[in-house]
Design an enzyme around this catalytic site. Structure first.
Site, PDB file in Angstrom:
ATOM      1  N   ASN A 211     -42.047 -21.353  -8.706  1.00  0.00           N
ATOM      2  CA  ASN A 211     -42.491 -19.964  -8.880  1.00  0.00           C
ATOM      3  C   ASN A 211     -43.756 -19.884  -9.723  1.00  0.00           C
ATOM      4  O   ASN A 211     -44.679 -19.118  -9.414  1.00  0.00           O
ATOM      5  CB  ASN A 211     -41.384 -19.132  -9.529  1.00  0.00           C
ATOM      6  CG  ASN A 211     -40.310 -18.710  -8.546  1.00  0.00           C
ATOM      7  OD1 ASN A 211     -40.576 -18.511  -7.367  1.00  0.00           O
ATOM      8  ND2 ASN A 211     -39.091 -18.578  -9.034  1.00  0.00           N
TER       9      ASN A 211
ATOM     10  N   HIS B 165     -44.009 -16.198  -6.626  1.00  0.00           N
ATOM     11  CA  HIS B 165     -42.657 -15.817  -6.199  1.00  0.00           C
ATOM     12  C   HIS B 165     -42.482 -15.757  -4.685  1.00  0.00           C
ATOM     13  O   HIS B 165     -41.400 -16.078  -4.185  1.00  0.00           O
ATOM     14  CB  HIS B 165     -42.255 -14.489  -6.843  1.00  0.00           C
ATOM     15  CG  HIS B 165     -41.937 -14.619  -8.298  1.00  0.00           C
ATOM     16  ND1 HIS B 165     -40.738 -15.132  -8.754  1.00  0.00           N
ATOM     17  CD2 HIS B 165     -42.681 -14.345  -9.403  1.00  0.00           C
ATOM     18  CE1 HIS B 165     -40.743 -15.141 -10.081  1.00  0.00           C
ATOM     19  NE2 HIS B 165     -41.905 -14.684 -10.496  1.00  0.00           N
TER      20      HIS B 165
ATOM     21  N   ASP C 187     -39.401 -17.479  -2.733  1.00  0.00           N
ATOM     22  CA  ASP C 187     -38.543 -16.831  -1.734  1.00  0.00           C
ATOM     23  C   ASP C 187     -38.496 -17.642  -0.448  1.00  0.00           C
ATOM     24  O   ASP C 187     -37.437 -17.779   0.179  1.00  0.00           O
ATOM     25  CB  ASP C 187     -39.056 -15.422  -1.425  1.00  0.00           C
ATOM     26  CG  ASP C 187     -38.807 -14.452  -2.567  1.00  0.00           C
ATOM     27  OD1 ASP C 187     -38.039 -14.802  -3.487  1.00  0.00           O
ATOM     28  OD2 ASP C 187     -39.385 -13.347  -2.550  1.00  0.00           O
TER      29      ASP C 187
ATOM     30  N   GLU D 147     -31.316 -19.647  -7.757  1.00  0.00           N
ATOM     31  CA  GLU D 147     -31.484 -20.807  -6.869  1.00  0.00           C
ATOM     32  C   GLU D 147     -30.179 -21.583  -6.699  1.00  0.00           C
ATOM     33  O   GLU D 147     -30.186 -22.767  -6.331  1.00  0.00           O
ATOM     34  CB  GLU D 147     -32.581 -21.734  -7.413  1.00  0.00           C
ATOM     35  CG  GLU D 147     -32.292 -22.380  -8.762  1.00  0.00           C
ATOM     36  CD  GLU D 147     -32.728 -21.522  -9.949  1.00  0.00           C
ATOM     37  OE1 GLU D 147     -32.972 -22.102 -11.018  1.00  0.00           O
ATOM     38  OE2 GLU D 147     -32.825 -20.291  -9.797  1.00  0.00           O
TER      39      GLU D 147
END
Length: 344
Positions: free
Chosen positions: A229, A234, A238, A264
């Site tokens: 990230n 981000h 994803d 996660e």
């Protein structure tokens, strides 16, 4: 707070057309309100808001959404707001409330369809009588003909309105199915969410206690996910979560229960699988993830995962299972990550 139609439902009285129309309007408005304000769809919340909207509609009250929220929260305080987790467990042990709403929508749909059929037949009879009266020029009969024409127009108007209700109920039923599905799935990955995963885990513990059917639980946590990230953003994170979800769906059997438990972390339940075979499955997953390349914005992201594995034992609860598999997962992290650790 008084709700006359709710009293009628509880007394199992016969619902007439007006009752069904009222129930439809209450449910339509309360569902829209719950979705807008992200209110948890558990029976107690449905009950509170059904009664609130019922009272508002039955008494033709003009109430702001802020006031509705205040009434809802006041009822929650009376029911001990801090015990919502217990209410959620109560919800899990009962039939999904949306099933009942679907049945109400289906009943309303069926009733309206029956009314439409009767009215169609009625219209045909009016048309026949019109033809008979037209053949008679008596002024008395001509007056009756005018009344018949007026009745036919009123019926046409009512049929048009009922057909609109029919379409709306079909749409409502579709929305209820979507709401029910969204309540059980993780939005990003379309895997089952933590609530549904835990429900399945409890069911399998019960099966083990009653029928001695074994199962293995795997906890998977992506390594160094924060760094992905931080480095790529981000949206890349994803994408990684979606790719891992697809890998799990691809390489695991159809009867395997896969859930995203948060962040996660993923959970995997292998029904009727013993610990040794469960370990082999975990090693295969670890290897597949390690060798998978994820392409994002012209770059290649490589990932790995640590996994803890355990098998259900006599006397296990959902808490003892999670405690055991958590410890195995943490040990895999402590041992350098990208590893599988088994908890006996």
């Amino acid at each position: 707070m008084v709700c006359k139609v709710e009293e009628k439902i509880n007394e199992e009285g016969n619902l007439d057309k007006k009752d069904l129309e009222l129930i439809y309007e209450i449910v339509r408005r309360q569902l829209k309100f719950m979705i807008k304000y992200n209110i948890l769809m558990i029976p107690k919340n449905f009950s509170i808001l059904f009664r609130i909207f019922c009272n508002i509609i039955e008494n033709n009250r003009n109430v702001s959404e802020r006031d509705i929220l205040a009434m809802y929260k006041a009822d929650l305080n009376d029911l001990e707001m801090g015990r919502l987790d217990e209410k959620l467990l109560e919800f899990e042990s009962r039939k999904d409330i949306t099933d009942k709403l679907e049945l109400i929508a289906e009943e309303m749909d069926e009733k309206i369809f029956q009314i439409l059929e009767v009215m169609n037949l009625h219209q045909e009879n009016i048309a026949k009588h019109e033809n008979i009266i037209k053949e008679n020029e008596d002024s008395k009969f001509l007056t009756i003909l005018e009344h018949l024409k007026m009745l036919k127009q009123q019926n046409d108007s009512l049929m048009s309105k009922l057909e609109e209700y029919h379409k709306e109920i079909i749409r409502l039923n579709t929305e209820l199915k979507v709401v029910k599905q969204e309540a059980t799935l993780d939005f990003l990955t379309s895997l089952v969410n933590r609530r549904s995963f835990d429900r399945a885990l409890n069911d399998l513990i019960k099966d083990f206690n009653e029928k001695k059917i074994p199962f293995t639980l795997i906890l998977l946590d992506l390594d160094n996910f924060k760094q992905i990230n931080d480095k790529f953003g981000h949206p890349a994170g994803d994408l990684v979560l979606k790719e891992v979800s697809n890998l799990l769906r691809t390489y695991l059997r159809a009867n395997t229960i896969i859930g995203r438990l948060g962040g996660e972390e993923f959970g995997i339940i292998l029904p009727n699988v013993t610990l040794e075979n469960g370990k082999n499955v975990a090693e295969r997953i670890r290897n597949v993830i390690e060798n998978h390349e994820i392409k994002y914005d012209g770059k290649v992201i490589r990932i790995s995962a640590s996994l803890g594995v355990t098998q259900v034992k006599e006397g296990d609860t959902i808490d003892t299972l999670y405690r055991r598999v958590d410890e195995a997962l943490y040990q895999a992290k402590r041992d350098g990550k990208n590893k599988v650790v088994v908890a006996e």
